[in-house]
Scaffold this active site. Structure first.
Site, short mmCIF file in Angstrom:
data_model
loop_
_atom_site.label_atom_id
_atom_site.label_comp_id
_atom_site.label_asym_id
_atom_site.label_seq_id
_atom_site.Cartn_x
_atom_site.Cartn_y
_atom_site.Cartn_z
N HIS A 1 0.85 -1.18 0.00
CA HIS A 1 0.00 0.00 0.00
C HIS A 1 0.88 1.23 0.00
O HIS A 1 1.85 1.32 0.76
CB HIS A 1 -0.90 0.03 1.24
CG HIS A 1 -1.74 1.27 1.29
ND1 HIS A 1 -2.93 1.38 0.60
CD2 HIS A 1 -1.54 2.47 1.89
CE1 HIS A 1 -3.44 2.59 0.78
NE2 HIS A 1 -2.61 3.27 1.57
N ASP B 1 -15.65 2.01 6.73
CA ASP B 1 -14.62 2.96 6.32
C ASP B 1 -15.06 3.79 5.12
O ASP B 1 -14.78 4.97 5.03
CB ASP B 1 -13.31 2.23 5.99
CG ASP B 1 -12.27 3.23 5.50
OD1 ASP B 1 -11.89 4.11 6.30
OD2 ASP B 1 -11.90 3.19 4.32
N SER C 1 -8.19 3.48 8.89
CA SER C 1 -8.88 3.43 7.59
C SER C 1 -8.08 2.56 6.61
O SER C 1 -8.63 1.63 5.99
CB SER C 1 -9.00 4.87 7.06
OG SER C 1 -9.33 4.89 5.70
N LYS D 1 -8.85 -1.92 5.63
CA LYS D 1 -9.01 -2.48 4.27
C LYS D 1 -7.92 -3.50 3.98
O LYS D 1 -8.18 -4.56 3.41
CB LYS D 1 -8.99 -1.34 3.24
CG LYS D 1 -10.25 -0.49 3.30
CD LYS D 1 -10.16 0.76 2.45
CE LYS D 1 -9.30 1.82 3.07
NZ LYS D 1 -9.45 3.16 2.59
#
Ligand code: URA
Length: 429
Positions: A86, A165, A187, A191
């Site tokens: 990410h 979220d 947040s 995920k």
């Protein structure tokens, strides 16, 4: 249904700097998701959290409650280890595109659930949609099949993943409550944990073009997210990386796909190659694979996985990438060394050219953006091209130019000190 708590009491507790209990947190997230806590109440609570913070236990519980609001993906049927990445996002950050197939070529599976761009940073799905026929929306079954067969998949997160979220992030966006480390960390990590990969690398950007421009804030965010990942049993690490100048030479959807393909063919700008390889090494180490990613980049195997991944999602590898209708090149006003370039200014200019969107429902222009011809540290002659702007609407050149004029590219003497962050600022594990 009789609610066990009152939203007003929960807001008041956080306003008075008290720790929220696990039942309070579980309830408030669940009640907000089903509409029993109103937007204005959640907005007040988010502001109280932004102002008064949350301790580690509260952040862990808040994240868990958001995970529990939706489905958890399960990759236990995939026969190789799964590892994910990410990035907090930046200008010219196309690293996911070469990284996912590269890590897959080394033997791991990379389920990359990505998003669209909003504001001056681009989104991976918008970039991939420059490829004719490519589909971002896959069913869970399709995703599993591609992952098992090809090893890498880049697609949109379905509506079932952390729905709390989705609702809360949209609310924070319009209530000036995005910039709270507990809320950002929970947040992102809700995920990522719900996605179910066994390992995760976080690329937390810092510098003027990043969401967290202050390095101390970036460090705190990275450490909070690493702790959340580990707490949930996901082997997580973070790199804090530079976003004071754009990554690579291409900013804009199709331009960035082109640059990613160059990386996969063993070429491309040095910074994009270095960061791709560094993140790949971290991901492989996380899942215990000893293969050298550099070899897979240079012998074409990563590019083969890219082509298989694109084709599996309906993309035409042979179709030409979209180009913009108009282009305008800016040349250097003097001879010397490029000494300064501002990522935010370049990102805003590319956005104004049509590469990004201002509202979620806007269309992006796939061919729009900026091609840089020089970066800080490079010599340039007066009259040589410095950058080229691309757009489908000629009227956009002027507003893009205004963004560049706010923080102009500077040219100085070769002995002048260049104030630039190192590409990898810090590693957190
Ligand atoms: N990205 C997210 O997904 N959530 C945030 O809160 C900030 C950035």
């Amino acid at each position: 249904m009789v609610e066990p708590f009152s939203a007003v009491d929960v807001i008041k507790a956080k306003r008075q700097k008290q720790e929220l209990s696990t039942p309070q947190i579980d309830w408030v997230i669940d009640a907000y998701t089903r509409g029993a806590v109103a937007d204005e109440q959640m907005a007040a609570l988010a502001m109280a959290i932004l102002l008064n913070g949350m301790n580690q236990q509260e952040i862990v519980q808040w994240t868990q409650a958001m995970i529990n609001s939706g489905e958890r993906m399960d990759f236990s049927n995939i026969t190789v280890p799964t590892v994910d990445k990410h990035s907090t996002g930046g200008v010219g950050d196309k690293i996911t595109l070469p990284l996912a197939p590269l890590v897959a070529a080394c033997g791991a599976a990379v389920p990359q659930l990505s998003g669209r761009g909003l504001g001056h940073t681009g989104g991976t799905l918008d970039k991939m949609e420059s490829i004719r026929g490519w589909r971002a929306d896959l069913s869970n079954d399709e995703m599993h099949q591609i992952l098992q067969k090809v090893g890498a998949v880049i697609c949109a997160a379905g509506p079932g993943l952390a729905p709390a979220d989705k609702k809360l992030y949209a609310l924070r966006d319009v209530t000036a409550t995005v910039e709270a480390i507990p809320l950002i960390a929970s947040s992102i990590m809700s995920k990522k944990i719900a996605e179910g990969a066994s390992g995760l690398i976080l690329d937390v950007k810092t510098g003027n073009g990043a969401f967290m421009s202050d390095p101390n804030m970036a460090r705190e965010l990275a450490q909070t997210m690493v702790n959340l990942g580990k707490d949930a049993g996901v082997n997580t690490r973070a790199l804090i990386t530079a976003m004071d100048v754009p990554l690579g030479l291409a900013v804009g959807n199709a331009l960035e796909v082109q640059e990613s393909i160059e990386i996969l063919q063993g070429g491309g700008p040095a910074d994009v190659r270095e960061l791709t390889l560094r993140l790949a090494r971290e991901m492989l180490e996380i899942v215990g694979i000893a293969t050298d990613p550099e070899e897979k980049l240079d012998n074409g195997q990563a590019f083969d996985v890219w082509k298989a991944m694109v084709a599996a999602q309906g993309g035409d590898n042979d179709a030409p990438l979209p180009t913009a209708k108009f282009e305008h090149t800016i040349t250097a006003g003097s001879t010397g060394t490029v000494t300064g370039m501002n990522a935010l200014a370049v990102g805003i200019a590319a956005w104004r050219l049509g590469a990004g969107r201002a509202r979620k429902e806007d269309q992006v222009s796939l061919g729009a953006g900026i091609a840089l011809h020089a970066k800080p540290g490079q010599e340039i002659q007066a009259g040589q091209p410095l950058l080229t702007m691309f757009t489908d609407e000629e009227g956009r050149f002027e507003v893009a130019q205004q963004a560049l004029d706010e923080a102009p590219i500077t040219i100085g003497s070769s002995d002048q000190r260049i104030d630039q962050l190192p590409l990898i600022v810090e590693r957190i594990s």
